[in-house]
Design an enzyme around this catalytic site. Structure first.
Site, short mmCIF file in Angstrom:
data_model
loop_
_atom_site.label_atom_id
_atom_site.label_comp_id
_atom_site.label_asym_id
_atom_site.label_seq_id
_atom_site.Cartn_x
_atom_site.Cartn_y
_atom_site.Cartn_z
N GLY A 45 0.85 -1.24 0.23
CA GLY A 45 0.18 0.04 0.01
C GLY A 45 0.85 1.25 -0.04
N LYS A 94 -6.49 6.98 18.83
CA LYS A 94 -6.15 7.52 17.49
C LYS A 94 -7.64 7.50 16.77
CE LYS A 94 -4.11 9.20 13.76
NZ LYS A 94 -3.37 8.47 12.82
N1 LIG Z 1 -2.61 10.37 4.66
C1 LIG Z 1 -2.31 10.52 5.95
O1 LIG Z 1 -2.14 11.91 6.27
C2 LIG Z 1 -2.77 9.70 6.95
C3 LIG Z 1 -3.06 8.35 6.61
N2 LIG Z 1 -3.26 7.50 7.80
C4 LIG Z 1 -3.79 6.01 7.48
O2 LIG Z 1 -2.93 5.33 6.73
C5 LIG Z 1 -3.66 4.56 5.64
C6 LIG Z 1 -3.16 4.64 4.32
O3 LIG Z 1 -3.56 6.01 3.94
P1 LIG Z 1 -2.99 7.01 2.84
O4 LIG Z 1 -1.46 6.59 2.54
O5 LIG Z 1 -3.50 8.28 2.99
O6 LIG Z 1 -3.71 6.11 1.59
P2 LIG Z 1 -3.68 6.50 -0.15
O7 LIG Z 1 -5.19 6.64 -0.56
O8 LIG Z 1 -2.75 7.53 -0.46
O9 LIG Z 1 -3.12 5.23 -0.85
C7 LIG Z 1 -3.80 3.82 -0.43
C8 LIG Z 1 -4.02 3.22 -1.70
O10 LIG Z 1 -5.06 3.83 -2.42
C9 LIG Z 1 -4.85 3.65 -3.83
N3 LIG Z 1 -4.89 4.96 -4.33
C10 LIG Z 1 -4.49 5.93 -3.72
N4 LIG Z 1 -4.67 7.31 -4.53
C11 LIG Z 1 -5.33 6.65 -5.42
C12 LIG Z 1 -5.85 7.36 -6.85
N5 LIG Z 1 -5.75 8.74 -6.94
N6 LIG Z 1 -6.40 6.61 -7.56
C13 LIG Z 1 -6.35 5.31 -7.83
N7 LIG Z 1 -5.83 4.70 -6.51
C14 LIG Z 1 -5.44 5.21 -5.67
C15 LIG Z 1 -3.49 3.09 -3.91
O11 LIG Z 1 -4.02 1.68 -4.05
P3 LIG Z 1 -4.95 0.74 -4.80
O12 LIG Z 1 -4.55 1.13 -6.34
O13 LIG Z 1 -4.32 -0.74 -4.76
O14 LIG Z 1 -6.35 0.97 -4.45
C16 LIG Z 1 -2.95 2.99 -2.51
O15 LIG Z 1 -1.95 2.31 -2.23
C17 LIG Z 1 -5.09 4.62 5.89
O16 LIG Z 1 -5.45 3.57 6.94
C18 LIG Z 1 -5.24 5.93 6.74
O17 LIG Z 1 -6.24 6.40 7.40
C19 LIG Z 1 -2.74 7.57 8.88
C20 LIG Z 1 -2.28 8.84 9.30
C21 LIG Z 1 -2.33 9.81 8.33
C1 LIG Z 2 -3.91 13.90 10.69
C2 LIG Z 2 -5.13 12.99 11.50
C3 LIG Z 2 -4.72 12.66 12.90
C4 LIG Z 2 -6.28 13.61 11.33
O1 LIG Z 2 -7.25 12.89 12.04
C5 LIG Z 2 -5.16 11.84 10.53
O2 LIG Z 2 -4.79 10.73 11.10
C6 LIG Z 2 -5.72 11.60 9.05
O3 LIG Z 2 -5.54 12.59 8.31
O4 LIG Z 2 -6.19 10.64 9.02
#
Ligand SMILES: NC(=O)C1=CN([C@@H]2O[C@H](COP(=O)(O)OP(=O)(O)OC[C@H]3O[C@@H](n4cnc5c(N)ncnc54)[C@H](OP(=O)(O)O)[C@@H]3O)[C@@H](O)[C@H]2O)C=CC1
Ligand SMILES: CC(C)(CO)C(=O)C(=O)O
Length: 312
Positions: free
Chosen positions: A7, A187
């Site tokens: 991911g 969280k």
């Molecule tokens: N972003 C943040 O600031 C924070 C996020 N988190 C948590 O971390 C975890 C991962 O979050 P995050 O990194 O934000 O996830 P993203 O949405 O950035 O990425 C997760 C997956 O979604 C798919 N994806 C993302 N964007 C696109 C797009 N534009 N078009 C097509 N597919 C896409 C990809 O997988 P695929 O193609 O296989 O679907 C990717 O691996 C979640 O549980 C989130 O709640 C925790 C703290 C902060």
């Molecule tokens: C920054 C924070 C803590 C906001 O709830 C987060 O985890 C998110 O963006 O999903």
């Protein structure tokens, strides 16, 4: 350490980037083909606290994991609703020794991972690092953060500490937690307030936190989390959590951040993790006989917004 990030969206790219820069052998795994192609062609483009980096890092499609080696550590960073599919796809690189660290937001992920490998290989964590994607292969990282993690089976504290040390030596500020389930709930309670509200109200954390009714809404939601957590013998301290939310909302901390739910739904028209945050509290509330009207309504509103935006 040989690390796979399963991911490799915003957060997976942050961890992948920082661990790679610290000298670990890091590979990314994802299912978004445009993103994979961009990284293969141009490298991972990172804006790290205003400085531009471009790193060459291996990336694989999760549906085509024809890799002749097993992972020492896999950090899963999918969205909650993608976790089960990712775990299925990871089978070719999992051995008896592979450790899985789950850092997703939301509740109950260990029950999904547990279907695919023994509980003693599973480490649960949660993080206040943030990240955002600016396009396929492009990620913007600012601010500081930390994370906590713990083995879910007693007796694997040494291994958990080793993972925390490896992450900390990459600047990720990882600490061993004595009670990760408490931290994950805590969280989830922060996410359960700010993520849904910022998404529906179309504001960043600072803007939404400054509205005249935010305090009332945040407390009502937190009280529902506390009632459900109490039932599971997890005692949330709402004053502490509220102080944390105020601290995050500060413009000098995460105030400019649009929570991940906002990024998914409003920016990318993607489905949200609401069912694993407020929705999880609603389901548990129904099961335990605890009313959760704020979480129920927030969950319904987010699903309605997903429908309106034709989220995929
Ligand atoms: N972003 C943040 O600031 C924070 C996020 N988190 C948590 O971390 C975890 C991962 O979050 P995050 O990194 O934000 O996830 P993203 O949405 O950035 O990425 C997760 C997956 O979604 C798919 N994806 C993302 N964007 C696109 C797009 N534009 N078009 C097509 N597919 C896409 C990809 O997988 P695929 O193609 O296989 O679907 C990717 O691996 C979640 O549980 C989130 O709640 C925790 C703290 C902060
Ligand atoms: C920054 C924070 C803590 C906001 O709830 C987060 O985890 C998110 O963006 O999903």
């Amino acid at each position: 350490m040989k690390i796979f990030i399963a991911g490799a969206g915003a957060m997976g790219s942050r961890f992948g980037f920082m661990l790679h820069q610290a000298g670990n052998e890091v590979s990314l795994i994802d299912g978004w083909q445009d993103h994979i192609n961009a990284i293969i062609e141009n490298g991972l483009e990172v804006n790290y606290n205003g400085q531009e980096f471009n790193i060459q890092i291996p990336i694989y499609n999760q549906k085509d994991l024809d890799i002749n080696s097993k992972a020492e550590l896999i950090i899963v960073f999918t969205k909650a609703m993608q976790l089960d599919e990712m775990m299925k796809d990871l089978q070719p690189i999992i051995s008896k020794e592979t450790k899985i660290l789950c850092l997703l937001n939301g509740l109950g992920h260990e029950d999904v991972i547990d279907k695919y490998l023994p509980a003693e290989n599973i480490y649960l964590g949660n993080t206040v690092w943030t990240a955002g994607m600016t396009g396929p292969g492009k990620v913007k990282l600012f601010g500081t953060g930390a994370l906590e993690l713990q083995n879910i089976v007693p007796g694997f504290e040494k291994e958990a500490n080793e993972i925390a040390e490896a992450l900390s030596s990459a600047g990720l500020n990882a600490k061993y937690s004595d009670d990760i389930k408490f931290s994950v709930y805590q969280k989830a309670c922060v996410n359960g307030t700010m993520n849904g509200l910022c998404t529906l109200l179309d504001g960043n954390m600072n803007e939404v936190g400054a509205t005249s009714t935010s305090k009332t809404m945040i407390w009502k939601i937190m009280e529902e989390f506390r009632a459900v957590a109490d039932f599971e013998n997890i005692n949330l301290d709402l004053d502490y959590i509220y102080d944390k939310i105020l601290e995050f909302n500060d413009i000098n901390k995460l105030g400019n951040h649009y929570p991940s739910m906002y990024q998914d739904l409003i920016i990318n028209h993607r489905k949200t993790e609401i069912d694993y945050i407020n929705g999880a509290i609603s389901r548990k509330g129904t099961k335990y006989g605890i009313p959760t009207p704020y979480c129920d309504f927030l969950t319904d509103l987010i699903h309605a917004k997903e429908d309106l935006l034709d989220a995929k």
